[in-house]
Write a protein that holds these residues in place. Structure first.
Motif, PDB file in Angstrom:
ATOM      1  N   GLN A 184       0.719  -1.113   0.079  1.00 31.07           N
ATOM      2  CA  GLN A 184      -0.039   0.044   0.116  1.00 31.07           C
ATOM      3  C   GLN A 184       0.912   1.214   0.058  1.00 31.07           C
ATOM      4  O   GLN A 184       1.824   1.200   0.708  1.00 31.07           O
ATOM      5  N   PRO A 185       0.595   2.186  -0.953  1.00 30.37           N
ATOM      6  CA  PRO A 185       1.491   3.434  -1.037  1.00 30.37           C
ATOM      7  C   PRO A 185       1.199   4.098   0.395  1.00 30.37           C
ATOM      8  O   PRO A 185       0.451   4.300   0.999  1.00 30.37           O
ATOM      9  N   VAL A 186       2.730   4.565   0.691  1.00 31.50           N
ATOM     10  CA  VAL A 186       2.595   5.126   2.218  1.00 31.50           C
ATOM     11  C   VAL A 186       2.986   6.578   2.164  1.00 31.50           C
ATOM     12  O   VAL A 186       3.019   7.358   3.103  1.00 31.50           O
ATOM     13  N   VAL A 187       3.119   7.147   0.895  1.00 34.22           N
ATOM     14  CA  VAL A 187       3.428   8.527   0.538  1.00 34.22           C
ATOM     15  C   VAL A 187       2.315   9.068  -0.444  1.00 34.22           C
ATOM     16  O   VAL A 187       1.765   8.332  -1.177  1.00 34.22           O
ATOM     17  N   PRO A 205       1.950  12.762  -3.297  1.00 33.09           N
ATOM     18  CA  PRO A 205       2.673  14.037  -3.531  1.00 33.09           C
ATOM     19  C   PRO A 205       2.608  15.000  -2.812  1.00 33.09           C
ATOM     20  O   PRO A 205       1.762  15.307  -2.131  1.00 33.09           O
ATOM     21  N   GLY A 206       3.781  15.461  -2.520  1.00 36.33           N
ATOM     22  CA  GLY A 206       4.050  16.533  -1.555  1.00 36.33           C
ATOM     23  C   GLY A 206       4.395  16.121  -0.118  1.00 36.33           C
ATOM     24  O   GLY A 206       4.953  17.032   0.646  1.00 36.33           O
ATOM     25  N   ASP A 207       4.502  15.086   0.270  1.00 39.27           N
ATOM     26  CA  ASP A 207       4.870  14.586   1.348  1.00 39.27           C
ATOM     27  C   ASP A 207       6.569  14.420   1.359  1.00 39.27           C
ATOM     28  O   ASP A 207       7.195  14.596   0.475  1.00 39.27           O
ATOM     29  N   ARG A 208       6.914  14.740   2.687  1.00 35.75           N
ATOM     30  CA  ARG A 208       8.089  14.833   2.797  1.00 35.75           C
ATOM     31  C   ARG A 208       8.708  13.155   3.212  1.00 35.75           C
ATOM     32  O   ARG A 208       8.049  12.702   4.009  1.00 35.75           O
ATOM     33  N   VAL A 209       9.952  12.841   2.521  1.00 37.54           N
ATOM     34  CA  VAL A 209      10.109  11.491   2.764  1.00 37.54           C
ATOM     35  C   VAL A 209      11.693  11.304   2.993  1.00 37.54           C
ATOM     36  O   VAL A 209      12.361  12.144   2.493  1.00 37.54           O
ATOM     37  N   ARG A 210      11.917  10.206   3.438  1.00 38.65           N
ATOM     38  CA  ARG A 210      13.633   9.953   3.882  1.00 38.65           C
ATOM     39  C   ARG A 210      13.945   8.929   2.720  1.00 38.65           C
ATOM     40  O   ARG A 210      13.522   7.948   2.718  1.00 38.65           O
ATOM     41  N   TYR A 211      15.128   9.179   2.073  1.00 37.03           N
ATOM     42  CA  TYR A 211      15.637   8.500   1.015  1.00 37.03           C
ATOM     43  C   TYR A 211      17.146   8.334   1.089  1.00 37.03           C
ATOM     44  O   TYR A 211      17.634   9.397   1.026  1.00 37.03           O
ATOM     45  N   GLN A 212      17.882   7.411   1.361  1.00 33.73           N
ATOM     46  CA  GLN A 212      19.173   7.246   1.421  1.00 33.73           C
ATOM     47  C   GLN A 212      19.660   8.342   2.304  1.00 33.73           C
ATOM     48  O   GLN A 212      20.857   8.976   1.904  1.00 33.73           O
ATOM     49  N   GLY A 213      19.131   8.484   3.671  1.00 31.10           N
ATOM     50  CA  GLY A 213      19.762   9.173   4.443  1.00 31.10           C
ATOM     51  C   GLY A 213      19.356  10.839   4.464  1.00 31.10           C
ATOM     52  O   GLY A 213      19.621  11.504   5.479  1.00 31.10           O
ATOM     53  N   ALA A 214      18.966  11.102   3.240  1.00 31.03           N
ATOM     54  CA  ALA A 214      18.429  12.485   2.942  1.00 31.03           C
ATOM     55  C   ALA A 214      16.830  12.817   2.878  1.00 31.03           C
ATOM     56  O   ALA A 214      16.117  11.705   2.750  1.00 31.03           O
ATOM     57  N   VAL A 215      16.443  13.901   3.407  1.00 30.80           N
ATOM     58  CA  VAL A 215      15.152  14.236   3.308  1.00 30.80           C
ATOM     59  C   VAL A 215      14.801  14.555   2.156  1.00 30.80           C
ATOM     60  O   VAL A 215      15.276  15.921   1.207  1.00 30.80           O
ATOM     61  N   THR A 241       4.534   0.115  -7.277  1.00 29.10           N
ATOM     62  CA  THR A 241       4.385   1.658  -6.955  1.00 29.10           C
ATOM     63  C   THR A 241       5.734   2.319  -6.780  1.00 29.10           C
ATOM     64  O   THR A 241       6.641   1.822  -6.224  1.00 29.10           O
ATOM     65  N   VAL A 242       5.926   3.321  -7.521  1.00 29.07           N
ATOM     66  CA  VAL A 242       7.256   3.995  -7.661  1.00 29.07           C
ATOM     67  C   VAL A 242       6.870   5.568  -7.221  1.00 29.07           C
ATOM     68  O   VAL A 242       5.647   6.020  -7.539  1.00 29.07           O
ATOM     69  N   VAL A 243       8.072   6.129  -6.673  1.00 30.65           N
ATOM     70  CA  VAL A 243       7.854   7.573  -6.211  1.00 30.65           C
ATOM     71  C   VAL A 243       9.045   8.553  -7.262  1.00 30.65           C
ATOM     72  O   VAL A 243      10.209   7.692  -7.093  1.00 30.65           O
ATOM     73  N   GLN A 244       8.460   9.698  -7.877  1.00 30.43           N
ATOM     74  CA  GLN A 244       9.562  10.696  -8.230  1.00 30.43           C
ATOM     75  C   GLN A 244       9.889  11.730  -7.332  1.00 30.43           C
ATOM     76  O   GLN A 244       8.887  12.162  -6.900  1.00 30.43           O
ATOM     77  N   LEU A 245      11.123  11.668  -6.866  1.00 28.22           N
ATOM     78  CA  LEU A 245      11.470  12.837  -5.747  1.00 28.22           C
ATOM     79  C   LEU A 245      11.538  14.054  -6.453  1.00 28.22           C
ATOM     80  O   LEU A 245      12.353  14.155  -7.419  1.00 28.22           O
ATOM     81  N   PRO A 296      11.575   2.807  -6.091  1.00 26.23           N
ATOM     82  CA  PRO A 296      10.461   1.940  -5.386  1.00 26.23           C
ATOM     83  C   PRO A 296       9.646   2.576  -4.105  1.00 26.23           C
ATOM     84  O   PRO A 296      10.588   2.947  -3.201  1.00 26.23           O
ATOM     85  N   VAL A 297       8.609   2.582  -3.838  1.00 30.90           N
ATOM     86  CA  VAL A 297       8.024   3.143  -2.815  1.00 30.90           C
ATOM     87  C   VAL A 297       8.366   2.211  -1.423  1.00 30.90           C
ATOM     88  O   VAL A 297       8.645   3.069  -0.592  1.00 30.90           O
ATOM     89  N   GLU A 298       8.857   0.988  -1.485  1.00 33.37           N
ATOM     90  CA  GLU A 298       9.163   0.549  -0.372  1.00 33.37           C
ATOM     91  C   GLU A 298      10.757   0.938   0.130  1.00 33.37           C
ATOM     92  O   GLU A 298      11.170   0.618   1.237  1.00 33.37           O
TER      93      GLU A 298
END
Length: 202
Positions: free
Chosen positions: A155-158, A160-170, A183-187, A195-197
């Motif tokens: 289930q998508p956990v994010v 558009p517009g949400d702040r997320v952490r990826y590879q140690g950065a926000v 499901t994929v996310v473009q930052l 990948p959303v996971e």
């Protein structure tokens, strides 16, 4: 015995079809749809005996509402539900509708197989007539290779517009896309998709 499978994920539709055919049901007796509106339009003519549907909680026509509409034309219609969001309220509503099961997504092939097999066996134990078809079909079906469940995206956990952490950065999620069973996310500021996971809410 006719089955209507309603789920936005093509992988779930394909696996449910394979599973029912494994039990000996004919392909022509299994109808798959991606949304409740199409399922209602086609289901009224198809007249299924068993509905397996996603909850479609945010759709104009939800899974439970689809069941109630189809049951007006097919009073003996049986129900099973799938949902990413299984709340006590959902469980209570599923029980009130007489659903055989409410299975939480994402699920494994073995989980869906166990629930469907249990439901079909329960029908086979009921009085002769329509449900006797289940008993006869399951008795005469031949073993077939075990179907493989395609990957069901989490289930998508994010959004558009949400702040997320990826590879140690926000980062800020710019787009959330469902494609080819994942499901994929473009930052924001990045050209590729993640990948959303692999992202977590910041």
């Amino acid at each position: 015995m006719r089955f209507l499978v309603v789920d936005a994920l093509a992988g779930v539709q394909a696996f449910a079809r394979q599973l029912l055919q494994t039990h000996g049901f004919a392909a022509d007796d299994i109808l798959c749809c991606a949304d409740p509106e199409a399922a209602l339009a086609r289901g009224l003519a198809f007249k299924p005996h068993f509905l397996v549907t996603d909850w479609f909680a945010k759709a104009p026509l939800t899974g439970p509402q689809l069941f109630q509409r189809l049951r007006q034309a097919q009073p003996a219609l049986q129900l099973s539900l799938l949902s990413f969001d299984v709340t006590p309220e959902h469980q209570a509503e599923a029980r009130a509708l007489g659903a055989h099961f409410l299975l939480k997504k994402p699920f494994t092939a073995d989980q869906l197989k166990a629930e469907m097999t249990r439901s079909l066996e329960a029908l086979a134990r009921q009085s002769p007539g329509l449900h006797g078809q289940v008993r006869d079909t399951m008795r005469t079906s031949r073993p077939t290779p075990r179907p493989v469940l395609p990957l069901i995206p989490p289930q998508p956990v994010v959004k558009p517009g949400d702040r997320v952490r990826y590879q140690g950065a926000v980062h800020v999620a710019q787009h959330v896309v469902h494609r080819q069973g994942e499901t994929v996310v473009q930052l924001k500021g990045m050209t590729g998709f993640v990948p959303v996971e692999k992202v977590q809410p910041a």
